[in-house]
Motif scaffolding. Structure first.
Motif, PDB file in Angstrom:
ATOM      1  N   MET A   1       3.775 -51.947 -68.296  1.00 25.24           N
ATOM      2  CA  MET A   1       4.955 -52.606 -68.800  1.00 25.24           C
ATOM      3  C   MET A   1       5.634 -53.358 -67.657  1.00 25.24           C
ATOM      4  O   MET A   1       5.537 -52.973 -66.505  1.00 25.24           O
ATOM      5  N   PRO A   2       6.329 -54.416 -67.990  1.00 26.14           N
ATOM      6  CA  PRO A   2       6.975 -55.210 -66.939  1.00 26.14           C
ATOM      7  C   PRO A   2       8.028 -54.387 -66.200  1.00 26.14           C
ATOM      8  O   PRO A   2       8.791 -53.635 -66.821  1.00 26.14           O
ATOM      9  N   THR A   3       8.056 -54.536 -64.889  1.00 24.21           N
ATOM     10  CA  THR A   3       9.101 -53.860 -64.116  1.00 24.21           C
ATOM     11  C   THR A   3      10.423 -54.609 -64.237  1.00 24.21           C
ATOM     12  O   THR A   3      11.478 -54.018 -64.093  1.00 24.21           O
ATOM     13  N   ASN A   4      10.352 -55.890 -64.515  1.00 26.26           N
ATOM     14  CA  ASN A   4      11.557 -56.695 -64.716  1.00 26.26           C
ATOM     15  C   ASN A   4      11.503 -57.265 -66.134  1.00 26.26           C
ATOM     16  O   ASN A   4      10.891 -58.308 -66.377  1.00 26.26           O
ATOM     17  N   LYS A   5      12.136 -56.566 -67.053  1.00 26.41           N
ATOM     18  CA  LYS A   5      12.074 -56.954 -68.465  1.00 26.41           C
ATOM     19  C   LYS A   5      12.643 -58.359 -68.698  1.00 26.41           C
ATOM     20  O   LYS A   5      12.073 -59.146 -69.443  1.00 26.41           O
ATOM     21  N   ALA A   6      13.747 -58.677 -68.042  1.00 33.92           N
ATOM     22  CA  ALA A   6      14.365 -59.991 -68.230  1.00 33.92           C
ATOM     23  C   ALA A   6      13.425 -61.111 -67.786  1.00 33.92           C
ATOM     24  O   ALA A   6      13.310 -62.139 -68.453  1.00 33.92           O
ATOM     25  N   ALA A   7      12.725 -60.910 -66.680  1.00 37.75           N
ATOM     26  CA  ALA A   7      11.785 -61.920 -66.197  1.00 37.75           C
ATOM     27  C   ALA A   7      10.620 -62.070 -67.174  1.00 37.75           C
ATOM     28  O   ALA A   7      10.145 -63.186 -67.414  1.00 37.75           O
ATOM     29  N   ALA A   8      10.165 -60.964 -67.741  1.00 36.10           N
ATOM     30  CA  ALA A   8       9.079 -61.023 -68.724  1.00 36.10           C
ATOM     31  C   ALA A   8       9.513 -61.788 -69.965  1.00 36.10           C
ATOM     32  O   ALA A   8       8.763 -62.619 -70.488  1.00 36.10           O
ATOM     33  N   VAL A   9      10.709 -61.513 -70.438  1.00 35.90           N
ATOM     34  CA  VAL A   9      11.241 -62.222 -71.611  1.00 35.90           C
ATOM     35  C   VAL A   9      11.344 -63.714 -71.308  1.00 35.90           C
ATOM     36  O   VAL A   9      10.924 -64.551 -72.118  1.00 35.90           O
ATOM     37  N   ASP A  10      11.869 -64.049 -70.140  1.00 33.72           N
ATOM     38  CA  ASP A  10      11.989 -65.461 -69.756  1.00 33.72           C
ATOM     39  C   ASP A  10      10.619 -66.137 -69.696  1.00 33.72           C
ATOM     40  O   ASP A  10      10.446 -67.262 -70.165  1.00 33.72           O
ATOM     41  N   ALA A  11       9.628 -65.455 -69.115  1.00 34.41           N
ATOM     42  CA  ALA A  11       8.282 -66.027 -68.999  1.00 34.41           C
ATOM     43  C   ALA A  11       7.656 -66.254 -70.370  1.00 34.41           C
ATOM     44  O   ALA A  11       7.017 -67.288 -70.610  1.00 34.41           O
ATOM     45  N   LEU A  12       7.838 -65.304 -71.277  1.00 33.17           N
ATOM     46  CA  LEU A  12       7.276 -65.457 -72.621  1.00 33.17           C
ATOM     47  C   LEU A  12       7.976 -66.580 -73.386  1.00 33.17           C
ATOM     48  O   LEU A  12       7.325 -67.357 -74.084  1.00 33.17           O
ATOM     49  N   ARG A  13       9.274 -66.696 -73.240  1.00 33.31           N
ATOM     50  CA  ARG A  13       9.998 -67.792 -73.897  1.00 33.31           C
ATOM     51  C   ARG A  13       9.557 -69.151 -73.325  1.00 33.31           C
ATOM     52  O   ARG A  13       9.403 -70.116 -74.067  1.00 33.31           O
ATOM     53  N   GLU A  14       9.343 -69.205 -72.016  1.00 39.34           N
ATOM     54  CA  GLU A  14       8.866 -70.436 -71.407  1.00 39.34           C
ATOM     55  C   GLU A  14       7.461 -70.776 -71.918  1.00 39.34           C
ATOM     56  O   GLU A  14       7.168 -71.932 -72.226  1.00 39.34           O
ATOM     57  N   ALA A  15       6.598 -69.784 -72.017  1.00 39.72           N
ATOM     58  CA  ALA A  15       5.238 -70.016 -72.523  1.00 39.72           C
ATOM     59  C   ALA A  15       5.286 -70.556 -73.940  1.00 39.72           C
ATOM     60  O   ALA A  15       4.553 -71.493 -74.282  1.00 39.72           O
ATOM     61  N   TRP A  16       6.132 -69.976 -74.775  1.00 41.57           N
ATOM     62  CA  TRP A  16       6.256 -70.427 -76.164  1.00 41.57           C
ATOM     63  C   TRP A  16       6.726 -71.874 -76.213  1.00 41.57           C
ATOM     64  O   TRP A  16       6.184 -72.695 -76.962  1.00 41.57           O
ATOM     65  N   THR A  17       7.725 -72.219 -75.396  1.00 41.36           N
ATOM     66  CA  THR A  17       8.251 -73.585 -75.368  1.00 41.36           C
ATOM     67  C   THR A  17       7.200 -74.565 -74.856  1.00 41.36           C
ATOM     68  O   THR A  17       6.991 -75.635 -75.445  1.00 41.36           O
ATOM     69  N   ARG A  18       6.521 -74.200 -73.784  1.00 44.80           N
ATOM     70  CA  ARG A  18       5.520 -75.089 -73.197  1.00 44.80           C
ATOM     71  C   ARG A  18       4.319 -75.278 -74.113  1.00 44.80           C
ATOM     72  O   ARG A  18       3.665 -76.327 -74.069  1.00 44.80           O
ATOM     73  N   ALA A  19       4.019 -74.304 -74.950  1.00 42.47           N
ATOM     74  CA  ALA A  19       2.854 -74.397 -75.839  1.00 42.47           C
ATOM     75  C   ALA A  19       2.978 -75.536 -76.846  1.00 42.47           C
ATOM     76  O   ALA A  19       1.973 -75.969 -77.411  1.00 42.47           O
ATOM     77  N   GLU A  20       4.174 -76.019 -77.048  1.00 37.85           N
ATOM     78  CA  GLU A  20       4.355 -77.153 -77.963  1.00 37.85           C
ATOM     79  C   GLU A  20       3.715 -78.425 -77.420  1.00 37.85           C
ATOM     80  O   GLU A  20       3.308 -79.290 -78.197  1.00 37.85           O
ATOM     81  N   VAL A  21       3.645 -78.551 -76.086  1.00 41.07           N
ATOM     82  CA  VAL A  21       3.175 -79.809 -75.495  1.00 41.07           C
ATOM     83  C   VAL A  21       2.013 -79.649 -74.520  1.00 41.07           C
ATOM     84  O   VAL A  21       1.479 -80.639 -74.037  1.00 41.07           O
ATOM     85  N   GLU A  22       1.646 -78.416 -74.204  1.00 45.04           N
ATOM     86  CA  GLU A  22       0.537 -78.210 -73.275  1.00 45.04           C
ATOM     87  C   GLU A  22      -0.171 -76.893 -73.579  1.00 45.04           C
ATOM     88  O   GLU A  22       0.321 -76.067 -74.330  1.00 45.04           O
TER      89      GLU A  22
END
Length: 79
Positions: A1-22
């Motif tokens: 499990m992620p040691t930094n939950k907030a960073a994991a959430v941010d990374a997943l949200r960024e991945a979701w956003t970026r998946a729209e265009v790349e």
């Protein structure tokens, strides 16, 4: 499990956003537990209710996805 939950959430949200265009890839060593957990969280970001995300990923990706109780809890509490 992620040691930094907030960073994991941010990374997943960024991945979701970026998946729209790349292309975005999600992977871990075995491709089942952590990858399945990340995919389930992405499904939640996309609007699937938390309580349905693990079953959905197990049906669509792998029946073994989201392997541990801690991973299931992470998905159930993901925001």
């Amino acid at each position: 499990m992620p040691t930094n939950k907030a960073a994991a959430v941010d990374a997943l949200r960024e991945a979701w956003t970026r998946a729209e265009v790349e292309r975005v890839e999600i992977a871990c060593g075995g491709g089942i537990g952590r990858t399945g957990t990340a995919l389930a969280c992405l499904a939640v970001i996309d609007g699937l209710p938390n309580h349905e995300a693990v079953d959905y990923i197990r049906q669509q990706y792998s029946p073994r996805a989201v392997e541990t109780p801690w991973q299931r809890r992470f998905v159930s509490r993901f925001k």
